[in-house]
Scaffold this motif. Sequence first.
Motif, PDB file in Angstrom:
ATOM      1  N   ILE A   7       0.862  -1.193   0.000  1.00 48.87           N
ATOM      2  CA  ILE A   7       0.000   0.000   0.000  1.00 48.87           C
ATOM      3  C   ILE A   7       0.893   1.237   0.000  1.00 48.87           C
ATOM      4  O   ILE A   7       1.643   1.459   0.946  1.00 48.87           O
ATOM      5  N   LYS A   8       0.809   2.007  -1.088  1.00 51.57           N
ATOM      6  CA  LYS A   8       1.675   3.185  -1.200  1.00 51.57           C
ATOM      7  C   LYS A   8       0.859   4.473  -1.084  1.00 51.57           C
ATOM      8  O   LYS A   8      -0.190   4.606  -1.731  1.00 51.57           O
ATOM      9  N   PHE A   9       1.359   5.395  -0.280  1.00 55.28           N
ATOM     10  CA  PHE A   9       0.712   6.704  -0.162  1.00 55.28           C
ATOM     11  C   PHE A   9       1.638   7.775  -0.723  1.00 55.28           C
ATOM     12  O   PHE A   9       2.807   7.850  -0.343  1.00 55.28           O
ATOM     13  N   ARG A 206      12.344  10.977 -10.074  1.00 56.24           N
ATOM     14  CA  ARG A 206      11.204  11.686  -9.476  1.00 56.24           C
ATOM     15  C   ARG A 206       9.917  10.874  -9.640  1.00 56.24           C
ATOM     16  O   ARG A 206       9.688  10.241 -10.652  1.00 56.24           O
ATOM     17  N   GLY A 207       9.121  10.925  -8.578  1.00 56.70           N
ATOM     18  CA  GLY A 207       7.870  10.164  -8.591  1.00 56.70           C
ATOM     19  C   GLY A 207       8.086   8.671  -8.379  1.00 56.70           C
ATOM     20  O   GLY A 207       7.177   7.862  -8.575  1.00 56.70           O
ATOM     21  N   GLY A 208       9.291   8.294  -7.938  1.00 54.00           N
ATOM     22  CA  GLY A 208       9.682   6.878  -7.915  1.00 54.00           C
ATOM     23  C   GLY A 208       9.053   6.019  -6.832  1.00 54.00           C
ATOM     24  O   GLY A 208       9.252   4.805  -6.822  1.00 54.00           O
ATOM     25  N   SER A 209       8.268   6.612  -5.939  1.00 53.60           N
ATOM     26  CA  SER A 209       7.686   5.781  -4.867  1.00 53.60           C
ATOM     27  C   SER A 209       6.700   4.737  -5.403  1.00 53.60           C
ATOM     28  O   SER A 209       6.579   3.649  -4.837  1.00 53.60           O
ATOM     29  N   ASP A 210       6.020   5.079  -6.486  1.00 51.83           N
ATOM     30  CA  ASP A 210       5.099   4.096  -7.096  1.00 51.83           C
ATOM     31  C   ASP A 210       5.897   2.863  -7.539  1.00 51.83           C
ATOM     32  O   ASP A 210       5.472   1.722  -7.376  1.00 51.83           O
ATOM     33  N   TYR A 211       7.065   3.167  -8.103  1.00 50.39           N
ATOM     34  CA  TYR A 211       7.933   2.091  -8.604  1.00 50.39           C
ATOM     35  C   TYR A 211       8.398   1.203  -7.445  1.00 50.39           C
ATOM     36  O   TYR A 211       8.389  -0.021  -7.541  1.00 50.39           O
ATOM     37  N   ALA A 264       1.192  10.878 -18.069  1.00 43.94           N
ATOM     38  CA  ALA A 264       0.187  10.935 -16.993  1.00 43.94           C
ATOM     39  C   ALA A 264       0.888  10.657 -15.666  1.00 43.94           C
ATOM     40  O   ALA A 264       1.246   9.517 -15.366  1.00 43.94           O
ATOM     41  N   ARG A 265       1.069  11.703 -14.907  1.00 42.18           N
ATOM     42  CA  ARG A 265       1.949  11.602 -13.748  1.00 42.18           C
ATOM     43  C   ARG A 265       1.379  10.769 -12.611  1.00 42.18           C
ATOM     44  O   ARG A 265       2.090  10.437 -11.644  1.00 42.18           O
ATOM     45  N   VAL A 266       0.131  10.392 -12.728  1.00 42.97           N
ATOM     46  CA  VAL A 266      -0.514   9.635 -11.644  1.00 42.97           C
ATOM     47  C   VAL A 266       0.247   8.344 -11.305  1.00 42.97           C
ATOM     48  O   VAL A 266       0.207   7.880 -10.170  1.00 42.97           O
TER      49      VAL A 266
HETATM   50 MG    MG Z   1       3.574  10.460  -7.863  1.00 44.21          MG
END
Ligand code: MG
Length: 455
Positions: A7-9, A206-211, A264-266
């Motif tokens: 679960i990622k926030f 950047r934005g790497g937490s999803d990964y 799409a940065r989501v």
């Molecule tokens: Mg993000």
Amino acid sequence: MSQVKIIKFGGTSVKNAEAMEGVSQILKAEKAPAVVVLSATAGTTDLLLQMVSAAASGDLNTALELKNALQNRHFELVHKLKLADDSELLGALREWLAKIEVLLKGVYYLGELTDRVKATISAMGELFSSRILASLLKREGRRVCWLDIREVMITDNNFLNAAPQLKTIRGKCRKLLAPELRDGRFVLTQGFIGATESGVTTVLGRGGSDYTAAILGFALDADSVEIWTDVPGVMTADPRIVPSAYSLRELSFTEAAELSFFGARVLHPSTLLPAMEKNIPVRVKNTLDPSDPGTLITREAAHPGRVKAIAFRRHINVVTVESTRMLMAFGFLEKMFAVFANYRIPVDLISTSEISVSLTVGETERLNDIAAELRKFSAVTIKEKMASISLVGDSIKQEPTFLKTVFNALDRVNLEMITFGASNNNLSFVTPEAVLEGTVLRLHEALFEKKGDFA
Ligand code: MG
Ligand code: ADP
Ligand code: ASP
């Protein structure tokens, strides 16, 4: 191990005390232990990068002022959440802040900013946020283990865009995470950050937490990955630009991957790869409205043949390379792509004619060097301030009326490039950045707002 959920926030989901309490509420609904991956609080990674570049440019005062702002922001969070009596938490925060100050001074005195230092500083935000949430969850009586993900997320030494070493990570997960989960504890850890085999801090881009969440899902054979963010799932377009955008209940892995790759940065563009490989469903959920079903991303596309969403990217450059011979000689393309490869600059869209090739690259400081290299064997023109717009949906190529709808909506728009057909799920074109928003709105209206085949 059965039934593991990741679960990622994201940053906005933990942006202030209220948001952190919201996360804690969401986690209360989780009965089985899970791995919780956290981003830095919204704006913190930017702030860290700003302070280190101020130090590098010789402005230590600004760097230290920004460091104080960072400190105040996090201590305010601690006070508002009534965690000020957690001496271990305060000790950890103070230690990291002292380290940031030493690094800023080091950068200032050396007048040099390496990628390695940049990565070490930008990794701090996730350490702060995850430590604070761990303290909150413990105070609420949850069985939580705070884990420094750098012990697990082993990467190469490309410090700012590090590549995770999946095999090693899998082994570390089994050793360090699995026993905690088996013991019934939640593992709370950081997204975005990693370390080389020898322990030097790296970040995944950047934005790497999803990964990170997807990689942990892969390594632990999770049965689902949830990405909690500030919108109700993946939508037909970025709602910041298109207010009438609506969320999509289902997407396929390939659709979601394509959308994120084209802007799409989501979701971080690499997120879907590990999920796809192990067929792990990814759900995108809204922290602001947990009851919203969000978007479920799985192998099978719902409604193939329909366009699902519009993605776009700003700040791109169109490079047109013209062979100086009459026709493209043998090996011309190879020579041309070798230049981009040598500079490690990815090429995104390509279209070719008999004697020239147009391609797009993102923002890069190396563009002039690349052009100089290409001019040794070709004529080169560069158009800056361009934007790409991509329409994505599995099997759209098979849908004949789709093109008609699109080109009607594009009437009188100056199109610099079009690519279609290489994959079955993407039509992309390039326009001047100045007309991007209007064009996206018109396309959205034509494809998603009129009663017709595509909405
Ligand atoms: Mg993000
Ligand atoms: P987080 O901090 O949770 O990772 P991000 O800001 O990285 O959040 O991603 C969420 C944002 O992505 C949304 O606020 C929205 O503006 C943007 N976005 C862009 N395209 C889309 C899309 N197709 N669907 C939903 N959100 C999108
Ligand atoms: N904090 C990191 C960033 O701002 C990673 C993330 O939020 O996913 O890029």
